[in-house]
Design a protein around this motif. Structure first.
Motif, PDB file in Angstrom:
ATOM      1  N   SER A 115     -61.586 -22.037  78.032  1.00  0.00           N
ATOM      2  CA  SER A 115     -61.095 -22.667  76.800  1.00  0.00           C
ATOM      3  C   SER A 115     -61.523 -21.814  75.619  1.00  0.00           C
ATOM      4  CB  SER A 115     -61.643 -24.088  76.658  1.00  0.00           C
ATOM      5  OG  SER A 115     -63.045 -24.084  76.583  1.00  0.00           O
ATOM      6  N   GLY A 116     -60.959 -22.114  74.455  1.00  0.00           N
ATOM      7  CA  GLY A 116     -61.371 -21.438  73.237  1.00  0.00           C
ATOM      8  C   GLY A 116     -60.390 -20.414  72.706  1.00  0.00           C
ATOM      9  N   GLY A 117     -59.326 -20.162  73.450  1.00  0.00           N
ATOM     10  CA  GLY A 117     -58.350 -19.213  72.971  1.00  0.00           C
ATOM     11  C   GLY A 117     -57.549 -19.763  71.806  1.00  0.00           C
ATOM     12  N   GLY A 118     -56.733 -18.897  71.222  1.00  0.00           N
ATOM     13  CA  GLY A 118     -55.913 -19.340  70.101  1.00  0.00           C
ATOM     14  C   GLY A 118     -55.268 -18.179  69.392  1.00  0.00           C
ATOM     15  N   LEU A 119     -54.633 -18.501  68.280  1.00  0.00           N
ATOM     16  CA  LEU A 119     -53.979 -17.506  67.430  1.00  0.00           C
ATOM     17  C   LEU A 119     -54.862 -17.241  66.221  1.00  0.00           C
ATOM     18  CD1 LEU A 119     -51.543 -15.826  66.467  1.00  0.00           C
ATOM     19  CD2 LEU A 119     -50.600 -17.940  65.479  1.00  0.00           C
ATOM     20  N   VAL A 120     -55.265 -15.994  66.062  1.00  0.00           N
ATOM     21  CA  VAL A 120     -56.123 -15.624  64.946  1.00  0.00           C
ATOM     22  C   VAL A 120     -55.594 -14.362  64.285  1.00  0.00           C
ATOM     23  CG1 VAL A 120     -58.182 -16.691  65.940  1.00  0.00           C
ATOM     24  CG2 VAL A 120     -57.675 -14.283  66.417  1.00  0.00           C
ATOM     25  N   GLN A 121     -56.142 -14.061  63.123  1.00  0.00           N
ATOM     26  CA  GLN A 121     -55.759 -12.851  62.409  1.00  0.00           C
ATOM     27  C   GLN A 121     -56.727 -11.711  62.747  1.00  0.00           C
ATOM     28  OE1 GLN A 121     -55.603 -13.922  58.244  1.00  0.00           O
ATOM     29  NE2 GLN A 121     -53.521 -14.687  58.446  1.00  0.00           N
ATOM     30  N   PRO A 122     -56.285 -10.477  62.549  1.00  0.00           N
ATOM     31  CA  PRO A 122     -57.199  -9.346  62.785  1.00  0.00           C
ATOM     32  C   PRO A 122     -58.480  -9.497  61.979  1.00  0.00           C
ATOM     33  CG  PRO A 122     -54.963  -8.562  62.524  1.00  0.00           C
ATOM     34  CD  PRO A 122     -54.926 -10.024  62.200  1.00  0.00           C
ATOM     35  N   GLY A 123     -59.589  -9.217  62.643  1.00  0.00           N
ATOM     36  CA  GLY A 123     -60.889  -9.359  62.004  1.00  0.00           C
ATOM     37  C   GLY A 123     -61.562 -10.692  62.248  1.00  0.00           C
ATOM     38  N   ASP A 124     -60.817 -11.655  62.749  1.00  0.00           N
ATOM     39  CA  ASP A 124     -61.371 -12.982  63.019  1.00  0.00           C
ATOM     40  C   ASP A 124     -62.191 -12.982  64.309  1.00  0.00           C
ATOM     41  OD1 ASP A 124     -58.662 -15.086  61.722  1.00  0.00           O
ATOM     42  OD2 ASP A 124     -60.266 -13.966  60.731  1.00  0.00           O
ATOM     43  N   SER A 125     -62.807 -14.127  64.568  1.00  0.00           N
ATOM     44  CA  SER A 125     -63.631 -14.301  65.773  1.00  0.00           C
ATOM     45  C   SER A 125     -63.156 -15.497  66.583  1.00  0.00           C
ATOM     46  CB  SER A 125     -65.103 -14.519  65.377  1.00  0.00           C
ATOM     47  OG  SER A 125     -65.607 -13.420  64.687  1.00  0.00           O
ATOM     48  N   LEU A 126     -63.448 -15.443  67.870  1.00  0.00           N
ATOM     49  CA  LEU A 126     -63.228 -16.567  68.773  1.00  0.00           C
ATOM     50  C   LEU A 126     -64.368 -16.592  69.777  1.00  0.00           C
ATOM     51  CD1 LEU A 126     -59.425 -16.413  69.761  1.00  0.00           C
ATOM     52  CD2 LEU A 126     -60.540 -18.237  68.457  1.00  0.00           C
ATOM     53  N   ARG A 127     -64.671 -17.778  70.286  1.00  0.00           N
ATOM     54  CA  ARG A 127     -65.624 -17.887  71.380  1.00  0.00           C
ATOM     55  C   ARG A 127     -64.936 -18.569  72.553  1.00  0.00           C
ATOM     56  NH1 ARG A 127     -71.393 -21.064  72.051  1.00  0.00           N
ATOM     57  NH2 ARG A 127     -69.982 -22.882  72.112  1.00  0.00           N
ATOM     58  N   LEU A 128     -64.828 -17.835  73.636  1.00  0.00           N
ATOM     59  CA  LEU A 128     -64.252 -18.386  74.850  1.00  0.00           C
ATOM     60  C   LEU A 128     -65.356 -18.998  75.705  1.00  0.00           C
ATOM     61  CD1 LEU A 128     -61.778 -15.545  75.896  1.00  0.00           C
ATOM     62  CD2 LEU A 128     -61.447 -17.408  74.260  1.00  0.00           C
ATOM     63  N   SER A 129     -65.000 -20.056  76.403  1.00  0.00           N
ATOM     64  CA  SER A 129     -65.930 -20.711  77.323  1.00  0.00           C
ATOM     65  C   SER A 129     -65.345 -20.708  78.726  1.00  0.00           C
ATOM     66  CB  SER A 129     -66.175 -22.162  76.896  1.00  0.00           C
ATOM     67  OG  SER A 129     -66.742 -22.232  75.625  1.00  0.00           O
ATOM     68  N   CYS A 130     -66.213 -20.604  79.690  1.00  0.00           N
ATOM     69  CA  CYS A 130     -65.829 -20.704  81.102  1.00  0.00           C
ATOM     70  C   CYS A 130     -66.770 -21.726  81.723  1.00  0.00           C
ATOM     71  CB  CYS A 130     -65.957 -19.351  81.782  1.00  0.00           C
ATOM     72  SG  CYS A 130     -65.730 -19.384  83.572  1.00  0.00           S
ATOM     73  N   ALA A 131     -66.266 -22.927  81.933  1.00  0.00           N
ATOM     74  CA  ALA A 131     -67.088 -24.017  82.457  1.00  0.00           C
ATOM     75  C   ALA A 131     -66.826 -24.197  83.946  1.00  0.00           C
ATOM     76  CB  ALA A 131     -66.772 -25.306  81.718  1.00  0.00           C
ATOM     77  N   ALA A 132     -67.895 -24.295  84.716  1.00  0.00           N
ATOM     78  CA  ALA A 132     -67.766 -24.425  86.162  1.00  0.00           C
ATOM     79  C   ALA A 132     -68.093 -25.833  86.616  1.00  0.00           C
ATOM     80  CB  ALA A 132     -68.693 -23.439  86.862  1.00  0.00           C
ATOM     81  N   SER A 133     -67.401 -26.261  87.624  1.00  0.00           N
ATOM     82  CA  SER A 133     -67.720 -27.524  88.284  1.00  0.00           C
ATOM     83  C   SER A 133     -67.586 -27.319  89.781  1.00  0.00           C
ATOM     84  CB  SER A 133     -66.798 -28.649  87.811  1.00  0.00           C
ATOM     85  OG  SER A 133     -65.451 -28.339  88.087  1.00  0.00           O
TER      86      SER A 133
END
Length: 128
Positions: free
Chosen positions: A7-25
């Protein structure tokens, strides 16, 4: 049932930040290496980053070194990919993989085997 959910993806502009998560079960990430891959349309899957299970050593592709940071929270059974200074060339679907066959490497970053687990992917789009 073993499951990885990104999760955590999206549409951003150049120079922006995102944090992706990988949750396990269904299994505990603590002792496993976890890898992040990305795949852009028409391109081969690329190993982006990897974190070892024991010492927590981290590995990065040259294309993201200095901009991306991988980390893990064993208490939450989750691995993160902090992505800063995003550029259009970072646009791709990002996947995490985990399992006994995942291994981190200095050159190729991460390798896996057919028995390892994958998430469904999360889209990252960097565009002005």
């Amino acid at each position: 049932q073993v499951q990885l959910v990104e999760s955590g993806g999206g549409l951003v502009q150049p120079g922006d930040s995102l944090r992706l998560s990988c949750a396990a079960s269904g299994f505990t990430l603590d002792y496993y290496a976890i890898g992040w891959f990305r795949q852009a349309p028409g391109k081969e899957r690329e190993g982006v980053s990897c974190i070892m299970g024991s010492a927590g050593s981290t590995y990065y592709a040259d294309s993201v070194k200095g901009r991306f940071t991988i980390s893990r929270d064993n208490a939450k059974n989750t691995v993160y990919l902090q992505m800063n200074s995003l550029q259009p060339e970072d646009t791709a679907v990002y996947y995490c993989t985990a399992g006994s066959g995942v291994w981190c490497h200095t050159k190729v970053v991460v390798t896996y085997t057919p028995s390892d687990y994958w998430g469904q992917g999360t889209q990252v789009t960097v565009s002005s």
